[in-house]
Design a protein around this motif. Sequence first.
Motif, PDB file in Angstrom:
ATOM      1  N   THR A   1      13.746   4.937  43.096  1.00 41.65           N
ATOM      2  CA  THR A   1      13.655   6.370  43.300  1.00 41.65           C
ATOM      3  C   THR A   1      12.267   6.842  42.864  1.00 41.65           C
ATOM      4  OG1 THR A   1      14.783   8.466  42.928  1.00 41.65           O
ATOM      5  CG2 THR A   1      14.591   6.999  41.015  1.00 41.65           C
ATOM      6  N   THR A   2      11.977   8.105  43.059  1.00 45.13           N
ATOM      7  CA  THR A   2      10.746   8.730  42.578  1.00 45.13           C
ATOM      8  C   THR A   2      11.120  10.037  41.914  1.00 45.13           C
ATOM      9  OG1 THR A   2      10.337  10.021  44.579  1.00 45.13           O
ATOM     10  CG2 THR A   2       9.414   7.771  44.504  1.00 45.13           C
ATOM     11  N   ILE A   3      10.221  10.572  41.137  1.00 42.71           N
ATOM     12  CA  ILE A   3      10.523  11.842  40.483  1.00 42.71           C
ATOM     13  C   ILE A   3      10.621  12.972  41.505  1.00 42.71           C
ATOM     14  CG2 ILE A   3       8.194  12.617  39.891  1.00 42.71           C
ATOM     15  CD1 ILE A   3      11.358  12.745  37.666  1.00 42.71           C
ATOM     16  N   ALA A   4       9.819  12.934  42.552  1.00 42.72           N
ATOM     17  CA  ALA A   4       9.897  13.989  43.575  1.00 42.72           C
ATOM     18  C   ALA A   4      11.261  13.944  44.270  1.00 42.72           C
ATOM     19  CB  ALA A   4       8.773  13.832  44.591  1.00 42.72           C
ATOM     20  N   ALA A   5      11.748  12.754  44.603  1.00 42.74           N
ATOM     21  CA  ALA A   5      13.064  12.635  45.234  1.00 42.74           C
ATOM     22  C   ALA A   5      14.156  13.121  44.293  1.00 42.74           C
ATOM     23  CB  ALA A   5      13.324  11.188  45.652  1.00 42.74           C
ATOM     24  N   ALA A   6      14.068  12.722  43.041  1.00 40.06           N
ATOM     25  CA  ALA A   6      15.090  13.112  42.067  1.00 40.06           C
ATOM     26  C   ALA A   6      15.104  14.627  41.845  1.00 40.06           C
ATOM     27  CB  ALA A   6      14.869  12.384  40.744  1.00 40.06           C
ATOM     28  N   LEU A   7      13.942  15.230  41.616  1.00 41.03           N
ATOM     29  CA  LEU A   7      13.895  16.678  41.365  1.00 41.03           C
ATOM     30  C   LEU A   7      14.307  17.482  42.590  1.00 41.03           C
ATOM     31  CD1 LEU A   7      10.690  17.026  39.163  1.00 41.03           C
ATOM     32  CD2 LEU A   7      13.084  17.203  38.443  1.00 41.03           C
TER      33      LEU A   7
ATOM     34  N   MET B   1       4.403  24.362  36.123  1.00 43.24           N
ATOM     35  CA  MET B   1       4.219  23.408  35.029  1.00 43.24           C
ATOM     36  C   MET B   1       3.636  22.107  35.563  1.00 43.24           C
ATOM     37  SD  MET B   1       7.645  23.848  32.735  1.00 43.24           S
ATOM     38  CE  MET B   1       6.886  23.692  31.133  1.00 43.24           C
ATOM     39  N   GLU B   2       2.736  21.548  34.780  1.00 36.50           N
ATOM     40  CA  GLU B   2       2.210  20.217  35.074  1.00 36.50           C
ATOM     41  C   GLU B   2       2.924  19.244  34.148  1.00 36.50           C
ATOM     42  OE1 GLU B   2      -2.038  17.897  35.651  1.00 36.50           O
ATOM     43  OE2 GLU B   2      -2.023  19.990  35.070  1.00 36.50           O
ATOM     44  N   VAL B   3       3.291  18.081  34.685  1.00 38.93           N
ATOM     45  CA  VAL B   3       4.077  17.108  33.931  1.00 38.93           C
ATOM     46  C   VAL B   3       3.392  15.743  33.993  1.00 38.93           C
ATOM     47  CG1 VAL B   3       6.336  16.000  33.691  1.00 38.93           C
ATOM     48  CG2 VAL B   3       6.191  18.371  34.506  1.00 38.93           C
ATOM     49  N   TYR B   4       3.263  15.123  32.829  1.00 37.31           N
ATOM     50  CA  TYR B   4       2.751  13.762  32.698  1.00 37.31           C
ATOM     51  C   TYR B   4       3.946  12.900  32.316  1.00 37.31           C
ATOM     52  CZ  TYR B   4      -1.663  16.219  32.572  1.00 37.31           C
ATOM     53  OH  TYR B   4      -2.724  17.026  32.890  1.00 37.31           O
ATOM     54  N   LEU B   5       4.271  11.911  33.136  1.00 40.49           N
ATOM     55  CA  LEU B   5       5.533  11.192  33.009  1.00 40.49           C
ATOM     56  C   LEU B   5       5.319   9.682  33.020  1.00 40.49           C
ATOM     57  CD1 LEU B   5       8.692  12.008  35.047  1.00 40.49           C
ATOM     58  CD2 LEU B   5       7.789   9.699  35.077  1.00 40.49           C
ATOM     59  N   PHE B   6       6.023   9.009  32.122  1.00 36.19           N
ATOM     60  CA  PHE B   6       6.101   7.547  32.111  1.00 36.19           C
ATOM     61  C   PHE B   6       7.564   7.180  32.116  1.00 36.19           C
ATOM     62  CE2 PHE B   6       2.050   8.542  30.209  1.00 36.19           C
ATOM     63  CZ  PHE B   6       1.201   7.633  30.809  1.00 36.19           C
ATOM     64  N   GLY B   7       7.938   6.200  32.927  1.00 34.31           N
ATOM     65  CA  GLY B   7       9.346   5.845  33.021  1.00 34.31           C
ATOM     66  C   GLY B   7       9.573   4.364  33.213  1.00 34.31           C
ATOM     67  N   GLU B   8      10.848   4.023  33.201  1.00 36.33           N
ATOM     68  CA  GLU B   8      11.280   2.642  33.404  1.00 36.33           C
ATOM     69  C   GLU B   8      12.484   2.664  34.339  1.00 36.33           C
ATOM     70  OE1 GLU B   8      13.182  -1.007  30.773  1.00 36.33           O
ATOM     71  OE2 GLU B   8      12.713   0.891  29.804  1.00 36.33           O
ATOM     72  N   PHE B   9      12.498   1.732  35.290  1.00 39.08           N
ATOM     73  CA  PHE B   9      13.605   1.608  36.214  1.00 39.08           C
ATOM     74  C   PHE B   9      14.643   0.615  35.691  1.00 39.08           C
ATOM     75  CE2 PHE B   9      10.109   2.600  39.279  1.00 39.08           C
ATOM     76  CZ  PHE B   9      10.613   3.813  39.728  1.00 39.08           C
ATOM     77  N   ALA B  10      15.904   0.879  36.004  1.00 38.73           N
ATOM     78  CA  ALA B  10      16.978  -0.088  35.795  1.00 38.73           C
ATOM     79  C   ALA B  10      16.883  -1.112  36.937  1.00 38.73           C
ATOM     80  CB  ALA B  10      18.327   0.635  35.829  1.00 38.73           C
ATOM     81  N   PRO B  11      17.572  -2.240  36.832  1.00 38.66           N
ATOM     82  CA  PRO B  11      17.512  -3.245  37.897  1.00 38.66           C
ATOM     83  C   PRO B  11      17.921  -2.721  39.280  1.00 38.66           C
ATOM     84  CG  PRO B  11      18.455  -4.215  35.928  1.00 38.66           C
ATOM     85  CD  PRO B  11      18.311  -2.734  35.662  1.00 38.66           C
ATOM     86  N   ASP B  12      18.737  -1.668  39.331  1.00 39.45           N
ATOM     87  CA  ASP B  12      19.180  -1.133  40.624  1.00 39.45           C
ATOM     88  C   ASP B  12      18.225  -0.090  41.211  1.00 39.45           C
ATOM     89  OD1 ASP B  12      19.645   1.144  39.092  1.00 39.45           O
ATOM     90  OD2 ASP B  12      21.825   1.121  39.371  1.00 39.45           O
ATOM     91  N   GLY B  13      17.071   0.160  40.554  1.00 37.27           N
ATOM     92  CA  GLY B  13      16.067   1.072  41.095  1.00 37.27           C
ATOM     93  C   GLY B  13      16.186   2.508  40.637  1.00 37.27           C
ATOM     94  N   ARG B  14      17.220   2.819  39.857  1.00 34.42           N
ATOM     95  CA  ARG B  14      17.350   4.166  39.303  1.00 34.42           C
ATOM     96  C   ARG B  14      16.571   4.245  37.992  1.00 34.42           C
ATOM     97  NH1 ARG B  14      23.684   5.193  39.028  1.00 34.42           N
ATOM     98  NH2 ARG B  14      23.633   3.028  38.337  1.00 34.42           N
ATOM     99  N   PHE B  15      16.239   5.466  37.578  1.00 38.72           N
ATOM    100  CA  PHE B  15      15.547   5.635  36.303  1.00 38.72           C
ATOM    101  C   PHE B  15      16.475   5.275  35.148  1.00 38.72           C
ATOM    102  CE2 PHE B  15      12.859   8.740  38.711  1.00 38.72           C
ATOM    103  CZ  PHE B  15      11.641   8.116  38.489  1.00 38.72           C
ATOM    104  N   ARG B  16      15.952   4.492  34.208  1.00 44.49           N
ATOM    105  CA  ARG B  16      16.663   4.161  32.965  1.00 44.49           C
ATOM    106  C   ARG B  16      16.110   5.009  31.822  1.00 44.49           C
ATOM    107  NH1 ARG B  16      17.190  -1.727  31.825  1.00 44.49           N
ATOM    108  NH2 ARG B  16      19.365  -1.379  32.334  1.00 44.49           N
TER     109      ARG B  16
END
Length: 131
Positions: A5-11, A94-109
């Motif tokens: 996924t991406t943050i744009a898709a999720a939001l 708002m401006e957002v600076y984001l760091f993330g990690e994916f689960a094995p299934d491609g969703r954000f963990r």
Amino acid sequence: MPATTTIAAALTDLLLTPGSDLAEAVDRHFAPDYRQRTDGSWADRAEFTEHIAHLRQLVASGSIEVHEELTDGTRYADRHTVEVTKLDGAQVRMEVYLFGEFAPDGRFRRIEETTLLLSGAEADRELGSAR
């Protein structure tokens, strides 16, 4: 690893698609063990869902502009701007600076983000973690 996924898709799914089911949208983009830290405050998946439910009561419309985005295996980073018009007509940017990690299934963990209020009322500064 499956498509991620991406943050744009999720939001877009969570906040900018009127009538979408919140539980289904959260399930599409966030793993069961999801955690998020926004401006230093941690939330588990249930608290994050509560946050989104609260925002849905405030936001009438909006947009997301991704300025930079990087995926490297299970790691994800981006810088994006969120602009919303609240139900009362007030506008927030708002401006957002984001760091993330994916689960094995491609969703954000996990997501860790810092937000910067570019325009809006001082009370909107906490919009990124309001519940």
